[in-house]
Design an enzyme around this catalytic site. Structure first.
Site, PDB file in Angstrom:
ATOM      1  N   SER A 137      11.924 101.367  -8.112  1.00 11.25           N
ATOM      2  CA  SER A 137      12.457 101.854  -9.262  1.00 11.25           C
ATOM      3  C   SER A 137      11.948 102.045 -10.620  1.00 11.25           C
ATOM      4  CB  SER A 137      14.030 100.955  -9.519  1.00 11.25           C
ATOM      5  OG  SER A 137      14.611 101.236 -10.504  1.00 11.25           O
ATOM      6  N   TYR A 161      17.996  92.476 -10.432  1.00  9.90           N
ATOM      7  CA  TYR A 161      18.038  93.853  -9.597  1.00  9.90           C
ATOM      8  C   TYR A 161      16.358  94.350  -9.718  1.00  9.90           C
ATOM      9  CZ  TYR A 161      17.565  98.635  -8.400  1.00  9.90           C
ATOM     10  OH  TYR A 161      17.420  99.978  -7.736  1.00  9.90           O
ATOM     11  N   LYS A 165      12.980  94.327  -7.044  1.00  6.86           N
ATOM     12  CA  LYS A 165      12.096  95.599  -6.818  1.00  6.86           C
ATOM     13  C   LYS A 165      10.541  95.214  -7.084  1.00  6.86           C
ATOM     14  CE  LYS A 165      15.152  98.639  -5.419  1.00  6.86           C
ATOM     15  NZ  LYS A 165      15.179  99.205  -4.130  1.00  6.86           N
TER      16      LYS A 165
END
Length: 359
Positions: A137, A161, A165
């Site tokens: 991302s 989050y 990643k």
């Protein structure tokens, strides 16, 4: 396709393949001649998406198989990999993905996203599948100070989050750098910007559980009458209309980027190593640009209210997509009009997503 109806290019393992990006990618893989095994725990997805993909692609459960498996269940995952293979490659989408929820529940995000990925990598290594495409991302760039963002920009995720990643990217770089990794593992890390849109049929699309975390499904739910208005977080940014600007990419373009990644791994694995690639359009649209475009596509007014900025939001974020074109031979084809029209077709035909009203 071979005479028995099976794909001629071999089988691909897709984790999280019943979700939004996963289901569109599975459809493109089937069109490209691959067979697919999807493993998904269905926490934020529906098996109905895969039934519709079979319908859209004219395939059956031989070419698109499904196992309901949680990646944290290492034994069940390993059994699925052992029984479903051999695999030409794995595309890894599975993971929790809401930024706000990750701030509230960081340990859950670290356990799920990191633990599940470690189990997956160990199982793939055990069973000889070492071509790997990871769903990363643009959040790994954190508060990027310069646009367009290239793959060499500093990495500094600002929420749990995004950190999951980034940590998984570090797992993959370390795996490739290990004594046998550079000769055995071939890894592509795809850093998405803002996926939007839906399949042209309107049969599969984004179906978030609960309150949407992303702009486009929220706008679509307002248009279809499920929500009263859109909250716009800040109108005092240094942009043309004061609202935040982002790089929105059509989900079908994104899905085709994964097929391009597999083509690279299949045809030129030696040059891949462990490489990160941005998947974006290189164009930025503001929140109000998106609202106006969706009003035009749907013919519906989108009421909105200006509210305070969210912590951590930046004014302008968009990709430099040049490397994806050079390295993968891929570039986005679909524009804002198609993004909005396909989203409206999906939402208007499926106002409650894959669920029925009241369920």
């Amino acid at each position: 396709m071979s005479a028995d109806g099976m794909g001629s290019r071999g089988r691909v393992l897709v984790t999280g393949g019943a979700g939004y990006i996963g289901s569109h990618t599975v459809a493109e893989l089937l069109h490209a001649g691959y067979d697919v095994l999807v493993v998904d725990n269905l926490i934020n997805a529906s098996e109905e998406s895969l039934r519709r993909v079979r319908e859209l692609t004219g395939t059956d459960e031989r070419r698109l198989a499904f196992q309901q498996v949680d990646l944290l269940d290492a034994a069940a995952l390993d059994a699925a990999v052992a029984a479903g293979g051999p695999f030409r490659a794995c595309i890894h989408f599975a993971g929790l993905k809401a930024v706000g929820e990750s701030v509230e529940q960081p340990l859950r995000y670290y356990k799920n996203n990191l633990g599940g990925t470690l189990n997956l990598l160990q199982s793939l290594h055990r069973h000889g599948c070492r071509k790997f495409v990871f769903s990363s991302s643009a959040t790994v760039y954190g508060m990027a100070e310069r646009v367009p963002i290239t793959e060499s920009a500093p990495l500094s995720a600002t929420n749990p989050y995004g950190k999951t990643k980034l940590f998984i990217e570090e797992f993959l770089r370390d795996l490739h750098a290990s004594p046998h990794g550079s000769s055995e593992w071939h890894i592509l890390i795809l850093r998405y910007f803002n996926p939007v849109g839906a399949h042209e049929s309107g049969r599969i699309g984004e179906d978030p559980s609960g309150i949407p975390n992303n702009l486009m499904p929220f706008i679509a739910q307002v248009a279809v009458g499920r929500r009263e208005y859109l909250s716009v977080f800040g109108n005092d940014y240094p942009t043309h209309d004061g609202t935040g600007v982002r790089d929105y990419i059509h989900v079908v373009d994104l899905a085709q980027g994964h097929v391009a990644a597999l083509n690279k791994l299949e045809g030129d694995a030696a040059s891949v190593g462990c490489v990160a690639v941005n998947l974006g359009t290189g164009k930025g649209y503001s929140v109000l640009d998106m609202v106006k475009a969706f009003e035009k596509a749907s013919g519906k007014p989108i009421p909105y209210k200006i509210v305070g900025r969210r912590p951590g939001d930046t004014a302008t974020v968009y990709a430099d997509p040049a490397y994806a074109k050079q390295f993968l031979g891929w570039e986005a084809q679909r524009g804002l009009e198609d993004m909005c029209a396909s989203t409206w077709k999906w939402q208007s035909q499926n106002p409650y997503g894959y669920r029925k009203a009241g369920s």
